[in-house]
Write an enzyme that holds these catalytic residues in place. Sequence first.
Site, short mmCIF file in Angstrom:
data_model
loop_
_atom_site.label_atom_id
_atom_site.label_comp_id
_atom_site.label_asym_id
_atom_site.label_seq_id
_atom_site.Cartn_x
_atom_site.Cartn_y
_atom_site.Cartn_z
N PRO A 38 0.82 -1.21 0.00
CG PRO A 38 0.00 -1.04 2.18
CD PRO A 38 0.71 -1.97 1.25
CG ASP A 39 -0.57 5.06 -1.77
OD1 ASP A 39 -1.38 4.82 -0.86
OD2 ASP A 39 -0.88 5.74 -2.78
CG PHE A 40 3.24 6.26 2.99
CD1 PHE A 40 3.54 5.65 4.20
CD2 PHE A 40 4.13 6.09 1.93
CE1 PHE A 40 4.69 4.90 4.36
CE2 PHE A 40 5.29 5.35 2.08
CZ PHE A 40 5.58 4.75 3.30
NE ARG A 41 1.59 12.07 3.05
CZ ARG A 41 2.82 11.53 3.08
NH1 ARG A 41 3.22 10.75 2.11
NH2 ARG A 41 3.62 11.78 4.10
CG ASN A 112 9.03 3.64 -2.94
OD1 ASN A 112 8.44 4.56 -2.37
ND2 ASN A 112 8.75 3.25 -4.15
CG ASP A 114 9.55 -1.05 -2.24
OD1 ASP A 114 10.61 -0.87 -2.87
OD2 ASP A 114 8.46 -0.56 -2.59
CG HIS A 131 12.45 8.87 2.54
ND1 HIS A 131 11.14 9.05 2.16
CD2 HIS A 131 13.00 10.12 2.52
CE1 HIS A 131 10.91 10.34 1.92
NE2 HIS A 131 12.03 11.01 2.13
P1 OAD Z 1 2.19 8.81 -0.98
O1 OAD Z 1 1.29 7.74 -0.46
O2 OAD Z 1 2.19 10.10 -0.26
O3 OAD Z 1 1.83 9.11 -2.51
C1 OAD Z 1 1.68 8.09 -3.45
C2 OAD Z 1 1.24 8.72 -4.77
O4 OAD Z 1 1.19 7.70 -5.77
C3 OAD Z 1 -0.13 9.38 -4.71
O5 OAD Z 1 -0.11 10.59 -5.43
C4 OAD Z 1 -1.03 8.33 -5.42
O6 OAD Z 1 -2.12 8.94 -6.10
C5 OAD Z 1 -0.07 7.74 -6.41
N1 OAD Z 1 -0.36 6.34 -6.79
C6 OAD Z 1 -0.77 5.30 -6.03
N2 OAD Z 1 -0.85 4.17 -6.75
C7 OAD Z 1 -0.47 4.49 -8.02
C8 OAD Z 1 -0.35 3.77 -9.26
N3 OAD Z 1 -0.59 2.45 -9.33
N4 OAD Z 1 0.06 4.46 -10.35
C9 OAD Z 1 0.33 5.78 -10.30
N5 OAD Z 1 0.22 6.51 -9.17
C10 OAD Z 1 -0.17 5.88 -8.05
O7 OAD Z 1 3.65 8.17 -1.07
P2 OAD Z 1 5.05 8.94 -1.20
O8 OAD Z 1 4.93 10.13 -2.08
O9 OAD Z 1 6.06 7.91 -1.56
O10 OAD Z 1 8.26 8.46 4.35
O11 OAD Z 1 5.29 9.40 0.30
C11 OAD Z 1 6.46 10.06 0.66
C12 OAD Z 1 6.93 9.66 2.03
O12 OAD Z 1 5.89 9.82 2.98
C13 OAD Z 1 7.31 8.20 2.15
O13 OAD Z 1 8.64 7.95 1.73
C14 OAD Z 1 7.15 7.92 3.61
C15 OAD Z 1 5.90 8.70 3.89
O14 OAD Z 1 5.76 9.18 5.16
C16 OAD Z 1 8.87 7.72 5.28
O15 OAD Z 1 8.52 6.63 5.57
C17 OAD Z 1 10.04 8.37 5.92
#
Ligand code: OAD
Length: 272
Positions: A38-41, A112, A114, A131
Amino acid sequence: QTLAARTLSAVAEYIKDGKAKRIVVLTGAGISTAAGIPDFRSPGTGLYANLARLNLPHAEAVFDISYFRQNPEPFYVLARELYPGKFHPTVSHAFITLLARRGLLSHLFTQNIDCLERRAGVPADKIVEAHGSFATQRCIDCRREYPDGPMREHVERGQVPRCEDETCGGLVKPDIVFFGEQLPSDFERSLHHLSMADLVLVIGTSLTVFPFAKLPDLTLDGKPRVLFNLERVGTMGTQADDVLELGDCDSGIRKLADELGWREELEELWTG
Ligand code: OAD
């Protein structure tokens, strides 16, 4: 304007014409969601929306160093789910490897943890893990390294590892950069590659966490930037040579590979 049009086919022409010899790729959690991480946001599916069970004061506390000192258990609940080993790289990861094979990849900056870039075959000396990662771990007090085997065992059992030096006994944490910690020194050292880039690809990041979020803005004027993301983020789209490919990144990347005539090679590389 440098590109003939703000389209992927114009980006492909630019690459095929030999104008992109130093490509920088910037990635975030969105590049790995298709791998099952999963992503974060993202609303609903993102990690931060699903942490209620951990009773955190706020979602980002799980990656906050002062919170971890007081209460390391929630992080280890998450670490068990996210620990590298059970996930496979996506076709977008494979595309970065392909760029490297063709001698076009300057550097990959990833947020990432991972390790899927390495698994996909991107050369280690081209990766800047902004990170950190789960690859190594150490005591947060005396900084002594902690071995991989016992680390994996602790993570699998959901237990918090402690420093092997008994006089210390501090908490052990993977070398992931938590909120409140400094980024690795090679991050700062590698920033100049952005101003030397002739093409920047931004894949799967919300560009909300600084200093990483400022990286696209270090691109020189007249050098194209392409966003592969579900949504528009940061300053992407505001420059004359920005191309927005909104949608899932694997589809966008496949489209670019088609335009380049690299599709077959990409799929072969990806499926191994
Ligand atoms: P986010 O979860 O903030 O953002 C992920 C982005 O990817 C969002 O804009 C989604 O819309 C997009 N997304 C998700 N799935 C996708 C897909 N299949 N194709 C295209 N886009 C997709 O994640 P990060 O930007 O990586 O820090 O977050 C930054 C940092 O915040 C992370 O490194 C982490 C977190 O807190 C630490 O752990 C230190």
